[in-house]
Write a protein that holds these residues in place. Structure first.
Motif, PDB file in Angstrom:
ATOM      1  N   SER A  34       0.840  -1.199   0.000  1.00 14.21           N
ATOM      2  CA  SER A  34       0.000   0.000   0.000  1.00 14.21           C
ATOM      3  C   SER A  34       0.872   1.245   0.000  1.00 14.21           C
ATOM      4  O   SER A  34       2.015   1.233   0.477  1.00 14.21           O
ATOM      5  N   ASP A  35       0.316   2.319  -0.551  1.00 10.10           N
ATOM      6  CA  ASP A  35       1.029   3.596  -0.552  1.00 10.10           C
ATOM      7  C   ASP A  35       1.287   4.076   0.872  1.00 10.10           C
ATOM      8  O   ASP A  35       2.317   4.700   1.154  1.00 10.10           O
ATOM      9  N   ALA A  36       0.356   3.790   1.780  1.00 10.81           N
ATOM     10  CA  ALA A  36       0.510   4.243   3.158  1.00 10.81           C
ATOM     11  C   ALA A  36       1.736   3.618   3.810  1.00 10.81           C
ATOM     12  O   ALA A  36       2.492   4.296   4.523  1.00 10.81           O
ATOM     13  N   ASP A  37       1.943   2.316   3.572  1.00  7.94           N
ATOM     14  CA  ASP A  37       3.109   1.646   4.140  1.00  7.94           C
ATOM     15  C   ASP A  37       4.409   2.205   3.561  1.00  7.94           C
ATOM     16  O   ASP A  37       5.384   2.428   4.283  1.00  7.94           O
ATOM     17  N   VAL A  38       4.410   2.418   2.253  1.00  8.00           N
ATOM     18  CA  VAL A  38       5.608   2.958   1.605  1.00  8.00           C
ATOM     19  C   VAL A  38       5.907   4.366   2.126  1.00  8.00           C
ATOM     20  O   VAL A  38       7.054   4.706   2.441  1.00  8.00           O
ATOM     21  N   GLN A  39       4.867   5.190   2.242  1.00  8.83           N
ATOM     22  CA  GLN A  39       5.065   6.553   2.740  1.00  8.83           C
ATOM     23  C   GLN A  39       5.536   6.552   4.194  1.00  8.83           C
ATOM     24  O   GLN A  39       6.357   7.382   4.590  1.00  8.83           O
TER      25      GLN A  39
END
Length: 323
Positions: A34-39
């Motif tokens: 997910s983008d949230a984890d990467v961010q």
């Protein structure tokens, strides 16, 4: 310095977040579901890099702290290094979202209550901020105090003069000071009166002006004692009251001054109340599961001990098998 030896810091982030981190030269590639984890992973690395630029050495504790800060849902651009405290011996930064809120409260409010379990940095950060205020000439002196209450033991009559009798109760405050100031400077400031470390009983009848005042272990005060302490506040002073309401060492039936004060003052303007929980513990990793174990039900349930000790009846048909 950021990645750690054999990229151990990157591996730690991968353990705590569902991401894969690959470094190629001075570039870092982060992949995740997910983008949230990467961010979140990117924000952790940026936070750690910011701390490196300010002179902090990065290790496992700092990586874990940066991860806790991200889980605390901080706002955009809100990083620990923006609220760092510089003392003579080290740079001190918040290691959880609640610690960051605590540092903000210490900076902004003249009276702050810090409540929570052991190991959350309540006293340590307060002493660090007090040292910083003294260093910046925002106050003229530090006054650090504790109630002289025995923690479940009867120590009897201690040898020596009055200072030698009360010093064992105040030792944690000395330890925090020596972690932030060179040994010789601590003693020099104590001898000059810039730093005073005294039991709570010595506060009666005084007015503490232009001072940064800390009361540690406030759960071991009575309501009358804490009222006495709070009313010592003078012009240009700041006060911090720290304690764990669940660990009082007062005699049975004696109300805690800390719980009483929180109930009375919770809605008074100009007073900050900061609550810590187990997620803010920054001591050894085993401290958190130890606290959780002691806060849970007794091992085996309330009747297990009696059942284990109950003798078997002579007519028990399984006696022969057991023997």
């Amino acid at each position: 310095m950021l990645f750690g030896q054999h990229h151990v810091n990157l591996a730690r982030i991968e353990q705590k977040l569902p991401v894969t981190i690959v470094s190629r030269g001075n570039e870092v590639f982060i992949q995740g579901d997910s983008d949230a984890d990467v961010q979140a992973a990117a924000a952790v690395l940026e936070d750690l890099y910011g701390q490196l630029r300010r002179g902090l050495v990065i290790g496992r504790d700092e990586v874990d702290a940066a991860l806790r800060m991200r889980r605390g849902e901080l706002g955009p651009g809100d990083r620990a290094e923006h609220h760092a405290i510089r003392t003579d011996r080290k740079l001190i930064v918040a290691r959880s979202a609640n610690q960051l809120a605590y540092l903000r409260a210490l900076e902004r409010f003249e009276l702050v209550f810090a409540l929570g379990p052991a190991g959350t940095g309540k006293t340590y950060l307060a002493v660090a901020m007090a040292v910083a205020f003294l260093r910046q000439h925002r106050v003229e002196r530090l006054v650090l105090s504790r109630p002289a209450v025995e923690a479940g033991e009867r120590l009897g009559f201690l040898p020596g003069d009055m200072k030698e009798k009360v010093d064992p109760y105040l030792r944690p405050l000395y330890d925090a000071l020596r972690d932030m100031l060179p040994e010789g400077k601590v003693q020099l400031k104590i001898e000059s009166g810039q730093i005073e470390i005294a039991p709570l009983a010595y506060m009666r009848g005084r007015t503490l002006s232009h001072a940064f005042v800390i009361l540690d272990e406030a759960q071991n005060t009575t309501p009358a004692q804490l009222k006495m302490f709070l009313t010592r506040m003078g012009e240009g002073s700041r006060m911090v009251v720290t304690g764990d309401p669940t660990q009082t060492d007062l005699p049975p039936g004696t109300p805690s001054g800390l719980a009483d004060a929180v109930a009375r003052l919770a809605h008074v303007p100009g007073i900050a109340m900061v609550h810590f929980d187990r997620g803010d513990i920054v001591r050894h990793p085993l401290v958190t599961p130890i606290i959780e174990a002691y806060e849970g039900p007794p091992p085996g349930g309330p009747h297990s001990e009696g059942e284990r000790r109950r003798p078997r009846r002579a007519s028990d048909p399984s006696d022969g098998q057991r023997q």
